[in-house]
Design an enzyme around this catalytic site. Structure first.
Site, PDB file in Angstrom:
ATOM      1  N   GLU A  78      14.167   3.263  -3.356  1.00  0.00           N
ATOM      2  CA  GLU A  78      13.662   4.493  -2.750  1.00  0.00           C
ATOM      3  C   GLU A  78      14.530   4.892  -1.576  1.00  0.00           C
ATOM      4  O   GLU A  78      14.874   4.049  -0.739  1.00  0.00           O
ATOM      5  CB  GLU A  78      12.238   4.297  -2.256  1.00  0.00           C
ATOM      6  N   ASP A 137      -2.402   2.020 -11.770  1.00  0.00           N
ATOM      7  CA  ASP A 137      -1.050   1.786 -11.274  1.00  0.00           C
ATOM      8  C   ASP A 137      -0.268   2.981 -11.792  1.00  0.00           C
ATOM      9  O   ASP A 137      -0.051   3.100 -13.003  1.00  0.00           O
ATOM     10  CB  ASP A 137      -0.454   0.494 -11.847  1.00  0.00           C
ATOM     11  N   HIS A 138       0.091   3.895 -10.898  1.00  0.00           N
ATOM     12  CA  HIS A 138       0.604   5.174 -11.411  1.00  0.00           C
ATOM     13  C   HIS A 138       1.902   5.003 -12.204  1.00  0.00           C
ATOM     14  O   HIS A 138       2.265   5.877 -12.982  1.00  0.00           O
ATOM     15  CB  HIS A 138       0.727   6.220 -10.300  1.00  0.00           C
ATOM     16  N   HIS A 169       3.771  -2.133  -9.252  1.00  0.00           N
ATOM     17  CA  HIS A 169       4.716  -1.365 -10.066  1.00  0.00           C
ATOM     18  C   HIS A 169       5.809  -2.239 -10.705  1.00  0.00           C
ATOM     19  O   HIS A 169       6.091  -2.130 -11.896  1.00  0.00           O
ATOM     20  CB  HIS A 169       5.382  -0.274  -9.226  1.00  0.00           C
ATOM     21  N   ARG A 227     -16.953  14.059   3.230  1.00  0.00           N
ATOM     22  CA  ARG A 227     -17.815  14.247   4.388  1.00  0.00           C
ATOM     23  C   ARG A 227     -17.646  15.616   5.038  1.00  0.00           C
ATOM     24  O   ARG A 227     -18.581  16.175   5.587  1.00  0.00           O
ATOM     25  CB  ARG A 227     -17.480  13.156   5.401  1.00  0.00           C
ATOM     26  N   ASP A 230       3.204  -3.671  -1.598  1.00  0.00           N
ATOM     27  CA  ASP A 230       3.211  -2.240  -1.894  1.00  0.00           C
ATOM     28  C   ASP A 230       3.850  -1.937  -3.255  1.00  0.00           C
ATOM     29  O   ASP A 230       3.409  -1.023  -3.951  1.00  0.00           O
ATOM     30  CB  ASP A 230       3.983  -1.510  -0.775  1.00  0.00           C
ATOM     31  N   LYS A 234       3.815   6.980 -16.062  1.00  0.00           N
ATOM     32  CA  LYS A 234       5.122   7.632 -16.183  1.00  0.00           C
ATOM     33  C   LYS A 234       5.587   7.564 -17.635  1.00  0.00           C
ATOM     34  O   LYS A 234       5.541   6.505 -18.253  1.00  0.00           O
ATOM     35  CB  LYS A 234       6.155   6.944 -15.278  1.00  0.00           C
ATOM     36  N   LYS A 258      13.034   0.246   0.635  1.00  0.00           N
ATOM     37  CA  LYS A 258      13.004   1.585   1.248  1.00  0.00           C
ATOM     38  C   LYS A 258      14.344   1.828   1.927  1.00  0.00           C
ATOM     39  O   LYS A 258      15.033   0.875   2.334  1.00  0.00           O
ATOM     40  CB  LYS A 258      11.914   1.637   2.333  1.00  0.00           C
ATOM     41  N   LYS A 301      -5.047   2.094  -6.043  1.00  0.00           N
ATOM     42  CA  LYS A 301      -4.460   0.967  -5.359  1.00  0.00           C
ATOM     43  C   LYS A 301      -4.527   1.223  -3.848  1.00  0.00           C
ATOM     44  O   LYS A 301      -4.668   2.381  -3.475  1.00  0.00           O
ATOM     45  CB  LYS A 301      -3.040   0.705  -5.836  1.00  0.00           C
TER      46      LYS A 301
HETATM   47  C1  BG6 Z   1       3.371   3.855  -4.095  1.00  0.00           C
HETATM   48  C2  BG6 Z   1       3.791   3.125  -2.854  1.00  0.00           C
HETATM   49  O1  BG6 Z   1       2.451   3.094  -4.820  1.00  0.00           O
HETATM   50  O2  BG6 Z   1       4.512   4.090  -4.907  1.00  0.00           O
HETATM   51  C3  BG6 Z   1       4.838   3.918  -2.092  1.00  0.00           C
HETATM   52  O3  BG6 Z   1       2.666   2.922  -2.011  1.00  0.00           O
HETATM   53  C4  BG6 Z   1       5.985   4.277  -3.004  1.00  0.00           C
HETATM   54  O4  BG6 Z   1       5.315   3.195  -0.956  1.00  0.00           O
HETATM   55  C5  BG6 Z   1       5.492   4.905  -4.295  1.00  0.00           C
HETATM   56  O5  BG6 Z   1       6.822   5.179  -2.306  1.00  0.00           O
HETATM   57  C6  BG6 Z   1       6.626   5.067  -5.277  1.00  0.00           C
HETATM   58  O6  BG6 Z   1       6.197   5.848  -6.343  1.00  0.00           O
HETATM   59  P1  BG6 Z   1       7.213   6.796  -7.135  1.00  0.00           P
HETATM   60  O7  BG6 Z   1       6.381   7.382  -8.216  1.00  0.00           O
HETATM   61  O8  BG6 Z   1       7.703   7.809  -6.135  1.00  0.00           O
HETATM   62  O9  BG6 Z   1       8.313   5.921  -7.624  1.00  0.00           O
END
Ligand code: BG6
Length: 519
Positions: free
Chosen positions: A241, A202-203, A265, A65, A260, A207, A365, A173
């Site tokens: 994390e 899903d990233h 993941h 936008r 989350d 990896k 976390k 996501k």
């Molecule tokens: C994301 C979550 O999908 O993945 C985050 O929303 C998280 O909360 C992150 O920190 C972790 O990804 P990575 O690649 O840093 O392990």
């Protein structure tokens, strides 16, 4: 990687690898002004350009936008790459060629006229494939997925046809916040696109080390026949994390660790570790096996949840000597919040391979380390020979797949301490990606974007997969409703979660093996 000659060498060796033929393609990013675009998507596309992995020709269009021109958007992206690219300095020649392919379409997502404008830009491209081979990346709020795909389909940019159509939708996501909303979202998108056109991200699947789980399991003769209930005592999956929720309190209050991290993941990693060998590596075959595995996870009753699932929330503490506030004191967090910043649970998989083998998973976390590991704990050898002479109990063998950081694999076994006494101690054999292949690990988004551009859905989540995962998570979350956290569910920031998580394993005679900082 800072040494540019080393980088040149690596790029040359990658360029020499056999490549798939990828058709020319136009990538349209919705949510182009957002954080994800600047931090991940554009740096990833730039790296693909650097590696000459993008098709020829290609175009990238940002749809957002905010008032911008092609030039001003390119200038912003150049700055973002300077900050976020994993290789520095930015290669000026590659950037200039890359930037020339970038366009900006200023429009509102809910305004039909914007999609006509987009169509006009695409229609002006001189190569036929750039006009017909389209990939729409929805890096927006999921509530807008349906609207965007509807508008794209109205102007004829997103074609849902019985036969093949190359148009693809990549969606970020979170895909829903429970099973009902995921189903509704699926139903909405499916009106405008076939399942085979939808690429749910899903990233973690992008990896390298997560992909390597399948390679490791199915290309090595020695491990796969041990990979079952006969040899394995239990499996531990930790996705830890160091960061707290920081500025994301508003989002996190709606999600918590379960939505989350676990729904996506952690369950993805689990399904790759535990699935059966697929018929082939084609998308549907791999995804069929993952879904089968998720469906074999034993559903939990509220009584099972009380026994097998631990929630946690961090108190104020310290991580690496740095003070961290309590979750309840983070910005945009309710001072009485019961949202979990940590989850540990025991899952049982009811199939032939895994019957009776517990899978302990945990994520949180503000833990002491950012580290993701899968630990396969084998059954102990009978301690007949050494019991009399060795004071210590025999250490059971384990295999640890380190997903991040310091990606690698470690096998732990017993060795004899040199000397006259029969003293045993665990020793390790270590494989490290960096040592073997050099420190040039592509970012997850590079692989995922390339796969989506190539139209291969193997690394993306299928509809039944996302819905099955939500079913597992919902059953647990529902039994938490109206149950405030108890004292034993809080943990100090900088520790490995609440003591209740230790008790979870202790009741089975096991203990967590925490990831260790790697030298
Ligand atoms: C994301 C979550 O999908 O993945 C985050 O929303 C998280 O909360 C992150 O920190 C972790 O990804 P990575 O690649 O840093 O392990």
């Amino acid at each position: 990687m800072n040494d540019s000659s080393q980088l040149d060498e690596l790029l040359a060796s990658r360029a020499a690898q056999p490549r798939r033929q990828i058709e020319p393609c136009t990538v349209v990013i919705f949510g182009a002004s957002g954080d994800l675009t600047a931090r991940k998507l554009i740096p990833a596309l730039y790296h693909l350009a650097l590696e000459k992995a993008l098709p020829t020709p290609y175009r990238i269009i940002g749809f957002a936008r905010r008032e911008k021109t092609d030039e001003s958007w390119r200038a912003e992206l150049r700055e973002a790459i300077g900050k976020f690219s994993r290789t520095q300095p930015v290669d000026t020649a590659v950037w200039d060629a890359f930037a020339a392919n970038i366009r900006y379409c200023q429009a509102d997502i809910s305004d039909a006229a914007g999609y006509q404008k987009l169509k006009d830009i695409i229609g002006g491209f001189d190569h036929e494939k750039l006009r017909t081979n389209l990939l729409f990346y929805l890096a927006t709020n999921p509530s807008q997925f349906g609207e965007i795909s509807g508008h794209l389909s109205e102007v004829g940019l997103l074609r849902k046809e019985e036969g093949f159509t190359p148009d693809r939708l990549v969606v970020e996501k979170p895909f829903g916040h429970d099973l009902a909303s995921a189903r509704a979202l699926n139903a909405e998108i499916i009106r405008h696109a076939h399942e085979r056109q939808i690429f749910r991200i899903d990233h973690y699947l992008g990896k390298e080390t997560v992909q390597n789980i399948l390679t490791f399991r199915f290309s090595n003769g020695i491990f796969e026949h041990l990979w079952n209930r006969d040899s394995i005592d239990h499996v531990q999956i930790t996705v830890g994390e160091k960061l707290g929720v920081g500025a994301r309190g508003g989002y996190y209050e709606e999600s918590g660790a379960m939505r989350d991290m676990v729904q996506n993941h952690v369950l993805q990693v689990l399904s790759l570790v535990a699935m059966e060998p697929p018929v082939s590596l084609e998308a549907e075959n791999v995804r069929d096996e993952k879904v089968k595995l998720l469906k074999s996870i034993r559903p939990m009753t509220p009584a099972d949840v009380a026994k097998n699932v631990v929630r946690g929330q961090y108190f104020a503490g310290e991580v690496d000597g740095e003070a961290r506030p309590a979750y309840r004191s983070e910005p945009k967090v309710n001072a009485k919040s019961n949202v979990e910043t940590f989850v540990a649970m025991k899952l049982l998989i009811d199939n032939w391979r895994w019957s009776g083998v517990p899978f302990y998973i945990r994520t949180g976390k503000n833990l002491p380390l950012s580290a993701s590991e899968v630990r396969i704990q084998f059954k102990p050898a009978p301690n007949i020979l050494f019991a009399a002479q060795s004071q210590t109990k025999l250490d059971p063998n384990s295999l640890t797949l380190r997903l991040q950081p310091n990606e690698g694999i470690t096998l732990r076994f017993n060795g004899k301490v040199p000397g006259a006494a029969m003293e045993l101690r665990p020793v390790r054999m270590r494989f490290s990606y960096d040592t073997e292949f050099g420190a040039y690990t592509p970012e997850a988004y590079e692989r995922l974007l390339l796969e989506a551009i190539a139209g291969d859905a193997t690394l993306f989540i299928r509809r039944d997969e996302v819905e099955t995962a939500w079913g597992i998570v919902d059953a647990i979350r529902n039994s938490w409703t109206d149950k405030p956290l108890t004292n034993r569910e809080f943990y100090l920031a900088g520790t490995w979660g609440p003591t209740a998580a230790d008790d979870l394993l202790a009741q089975d005679g096991c203990e967590w093996r925490n990831p260790q900082p790697q030298k």
